[in-house]
Design a protein around this motif. Structure first.
Motif, PDB file in Angstrom:
ATOM      1  N   LEU A  54       0.847  -1.190   0.000  1.00 23.76           N
ATOM      2  CA  LEU A  54       0.000   0.000   0.000  1.00 23.76           C
ATOM      3  C   LEU A  54       0.883   1.241   0.000  1.00 23.76           C
ATOM      4  O   LEU A  54       1.993   1.226   0.533  1.00 23.76           O
ATOM      5  CB  LEU A  54      -0.882  -0.031   1.254  1.00 23.76           C
ATOM      6  CG  LEU A  54      -1.904   1.074   1.413  1.00 23.76           C
ATOM      7  CD1 LEU A  54      -3.287   0.458   1.581  1.00 23.76           C
ATOM      8  CD2 LEU A  54      -1.605   1.955   2.609  1.00 23.76           C
ATOM      9  N   VAL A  55       0.358   2.318  -0.621  1.00 26.74           N
ATOM     10  CA  VAL A  55       1.102   3.577  -0.647  1.00 26.74           C
ATOM     11  C   VAL A  55       0.317   4.646   0.116  1.00 26.74           C
ATOM     12  O   VAL A  55      -0.887   4.787  -0.072  1.00 26.74           O
ATOM     13  CB  VAL A  55       1.309   4.055  -2.107  1.00 26.74           C
ATOM     14  CG1 VAL A  55       2.028   5.394  -2.127  1.00 26.74           C
ATOM     15  CG2 VAL A  55       2.076   3.016  -2.901  1.00 26.74           C
ATOM     16  N   LEU A  56       1.030   5.357   0.991  1.00 23.06           N
ATOM     17  CA  LEU A  56       0.448   6.544   1.606  1.00 23.06           C
ATOM     18  C   LEU A  56       1.194   7.729   1.004  1.00 23.06           C
ATOM     19  O   LEU A  56       2.414   7.825   1.119  1.00 23.06           O
ATOM     20  CB  LEU A  56       0.670   6.542   3.119  1.00 23.06           C
ATOM     21  CG  LEU A  56       0.021   5.412   3.926  1.00 23.06           C
ATOM     22  CD1 LEU A  56       0.382   5.540   5.398  1.00 23.06           C
ATOM     23  CD2 LEU A  56      -1.494   5.451   3.759  1.00 23.06           C
ATOM     24  N   ALA A  57       0.484   8.637   0.339  1.00 21.93           N
ATOM     25  CA  ALA A  57       1.171   9.735  -0.331  1.00 21.93           C
ATOM     26  C   ALA A  57       0.661  11.070   0.179  1.00 21.93           C
ATOM     27  O   ALA A  57      -0.544  11.333   0.174  1.00 21.93           O
ATOM     28  CB  ALA A  57       0.946   9.641  -1.832  1.00 21.93           C
ATOM     29  N   ALA A  58       1.584  11.900   0.663  1.00 18.86           N
ATOM     30  CA  ALA A  58       1.205  13.242   1.101  1.00 18.86           C
ATOM     31  C   ALA A  58       0.796  14.043  -0.127  1.00 18.86           C
ATOM     32  O   ALA A  58       1.425  13.955  -1.177  1.00 18.86           O
ATOM     33  CB  ALA A  58       2.366  13.897   1.811  1.00 18.86           C
ATOM     34  N   HIS A  59      -0.262  14.804   0.024  1.00 18.06           N
ATOM     35  CA  HIS A  59      -0.784  15.491  -1.149  1.00 18.06           C
ATOM     36  C   HIS A  59       0.047  16.714  -1.519  1.00 18.06           C
ATOM     37  O   HIS A  59       0.307  16.976  -2.681  1.00 18.06           O
ATOM     38  CB  HIS A  59      -2.240  15.884  -0.905  1.00 18.06           C
ATOM     39  CG  HIS A  59      -2.879  16.452  -2.111  1.00 18.06           C
ATOM     40  ND1 HIS A  59      -3.062  17.786  -2.303  1.00 18.06           N
ATOM     41  CD2 HIS A  59      -3.337  15.840  -3.236  1.00 18.06           C
ATOM     42  CE1 HIS A  59      -3.621  17.980  -3.488  1.00 18.06           C
ATOM     43  NE2 HIS A  59      -3.803  16.808  -4.070  1.00 18.06           N
ATOM     44  N   SER A  60       0.475  17.476  -0.529  1.00 24.24           N
ATOM     45  CA  SER A  60       1.243  18.686  -0.852  1.00 24.24           C
ATOM     46  C   SER A  60       2.692  18.480  -0.483  1.00 24.24           C
ATOM     47  O   SER A  60       3.079  18.630   0.670  1.00 24.24           O
ATOM     48  CB  SER A  60       0.662  19.877  -0.118  1.00 24.24           C
ATOM     49  OG  SER A  60       0.384  19.492   1.209  1.00 24.24           O
TER      50      SER A  60
END
Ligand SMILES: Nc1ncnc2c1ncn2[C@@H]1O[C@H](COP(=O)(O)OP(=O)(O)OP(=O)(O)O)[C@@H](O)[C@H]1O
Ligand SMILES: [Mg+2]
Length: 524
Positions: A54-60
């Motif tokens: 799974l990937v957790l990606a910060a939006h900014s």
């Protein structure tokens, strides 16, 4: 479907302080995981290649936008769920993200939701994966079915013609023989009659192959020892192939019996050997081999057409030019030939196909351009074997590992996945690599902490023995197990022999593989 014990998360976040609350939130929800934080486009792409769960990606991000990350991830690995983590996000933006393939988004000040969102995304990913797998299997069986139906239809047609044709030929031959009795040898017509006789013999040969393909030919069903058939055939095969080609025979000494028809099995072996001869006009080597094989449901996924059970594998291998992929699909079609007019009928392999089917088996072909081709006939065995000849069977628990770390290098995806699954089930920790480059990267990342290197000999970018040489420069004590379905180059064999590495020949059964892994680890 097997559940992995530890999850692997890839976290895209350029500020380590921001990653911490995400990790805390997941731990609080009792999710056990390993994680890897990346903060640039390059490291993100690299991280995706390691196939996280799974990937957790910060939006900014400072380096690049969360939407870009989403695009990269969905292109590289659409099956991996991705959750965006954002400071604030408007409804429009949220919809845009979901449309672009994000599985969900969580606001930074609401990270308490994260555990639940992650669990759901993983469940959905699992369902997606299973659906894709089912679709692939259905597609494959559809393709197989069409192929089988086509062969059946042609077989029926060919069989009908061949049968009538055979009767006509018998009439021609009979009459020629009668005429020959009445014609003196020095009579001018004698020569013509002899030519008719020869031509009709060639035509008989042809119809015989056609009948074999259509399976209209009557066949015996008696217990046979395939090794014996090959031994009896050797003299003839040697005569057929001429002097420039070496014929090697590699027969299993505890080979099981099969039920069938000696004459047709001989014909099949002969057709395969003659084909091998025809592609090696400048000389080469043909290996005729036999071995026993037990296939369970899972093993069968390695071979198209396979079914579970005990089989004798009778293979004919050459080191000719190989068969180009577009041709490979057609070689069993009757009348398909690449030989020049008058040289080949295109019935040789069709006959082999029919013979194998009549014995309730199947045939596989593996071919590597410029290296050669192996045909493998799988014929079901009959249980006529005395009990004491069986090798001692290790109980399933004895096959278990103890979290040993295995670097598995195998380029064939299906084989790699099955090996990984089998080994993981037996409590080994497997690090799969699809080529030498990946293997080197994993080896470096894991600082060479492996208990075993299990590598294919033929890899797309580097030969297995060369790869192992490089790896062992850093950690010379790691035991090595090689595998291959192919006759290796001399240089490979030399390295393997010189260092006394263990070698297991493909195809192997899951039992043999696990037993060999165990033995190699214990030798250490
Ligand atoms: N060992 C091999 N290596 C490379 N190509 C092969 C090999 N065996 C078969 N082929 C290809 O498959 C084609 C079909 O083989 P098949 O035995 O059915 O017919 P053929 O050999 O062409 O004709 P015949 O058997 O009558 O001599 C061949 O023409 C060749 O292109
Ligand atoms: Mg042929």
């Amino acid at each position: 479907m097997m559940k992995k014990e530890t999850l692997h998360l890839l976290i895209l976040e350029d500020n380590p302080e921001n990653a911490e609350p995400m990790i805390n939130a997941l731990e609080k929800d009792g999710i056990s995981f390993e994680w890897n934080r990346v903060d640039s486009k390059e490291s993100f792409i690299k991280g995706l290649k390691e196939k996280p769960d799974l990937v957790l990606a910060a939006h900014s991000l400072i380096a690049f936008d969360g939407m870009d990350a989403l695009k990269i991830a969905k292109e590289a690995a659409p099956e991996i769920p991705l959750i965006l983590i954002s400071d604030t996000i408007g409804d429009d933006k949220a919809v845009e993200c979901l449309k672009a393939g994000a599985d969900d988004f969580v606001l930074k000040h609401k990270l308490s939701r994260l555990g639940k969102v992650v669990k759901r995304a993983l469940e959905e990913a699992e369902i997606y994966k299973e659906r894709i797998q089912t679709e692939e299997i259905l597609l494959m069986s559809d393709e197989n079915l069409r192929q089988v139906q086509k062969m059946e239809a042609i077989g029926t047609l060919a069989g009908g013609v061949a049968h009538d044709f055979n009767n006509i030929l018998m009439a021609i031959q009979g009459n020629v023989d009668i005429a020959l009795m009445d014609v003196e040898k020095d009579h001018p017509v004698h020569l013509n009659l002899m030519e008719i006789r020869k031509a009709s013999e060639r035509a008989s040969d042809l119809t015989r192959q056609l009948l074999l393909f259509s399976r209209r030919q009557a066949m015996e069903q008696i217990p046979l020892n395939p090794n014996k058939i090959i031994k009896n055939l050797l003299k003839m095969l040697n005569r057929l192939i001429g002097e420039d080609i070496i014929l090697k025979v590699d027969l299993a000494n505890d080979l099981k019996m099969i039920k069938g028809d000696t004459g047709t099995i001989e014909q099949a072996v002969m057709n395969l050997v003659v084909n091998a001869r025809d592609v090696m006009t400048d000389g080469g080597k043909i290996t005729v081999a036999t071995n026993n094989l037990f296939l369970n449901e899972k093993d069968c996924r390695l071979y198209s057409d396979a079914k579970p059970g005990e089989f004798v594998c009778l293979s004919v291998q050459d080191n000719g030019d190989g068969i180009a992929p577009p041709i490979l699909d057609r070689i069993f079609d009757p009348f398909f030939t690449t030989k020049e007019q008058g040289k080949g009928t295109g019935l040789g392999l069709s006959a082999v196909y029919g013979i194998v089917k009549k014995h309730e088996g199947w045939i596989n072909v593996e071919s590597i351009p410029d290296e050669g081709t192996t045909f493998k006939m799988y014929l079901p065995t009959i249980s006529a074997e005395p009990e004491q000849n069986r090798p001692p069977v290790l109980s399933p628990e004895k096959l278990n590992g103890n979290q040993e770390r295995i670097l598995l290098v195998e380029d064939e995806e299906v084989v790699r996945n099955i090996l990984r699954e089998l080994l993981s089930e037996k409590k080994y920790k497997v690090f799969p690599a699809a080529n030498a480059q990946e293997a080197l990267a994993i080896f470096e990342k894991e600082k060479g902490a492996f208990d075993l290197i299990f590598s294919d000999v033929v890899l797309p970018d580097l030969r297995g023995p060369k790869l192992v040489k490089q790896l062992l420069k850093q950690k010379p004590k790691i035991p090595v197990l090689f595998t291959s379905g192919y006759s290796e180059e001399k240089s490979d064999r030399e390295i393997i022999n010189e260092f006394g590495y263990t070698y297991i020949k493909k195809p192997f059964t899951s039992y043999d593989m696990l037993k060999t892994v165990k033995e190699v680890l214990e030798k250490k």
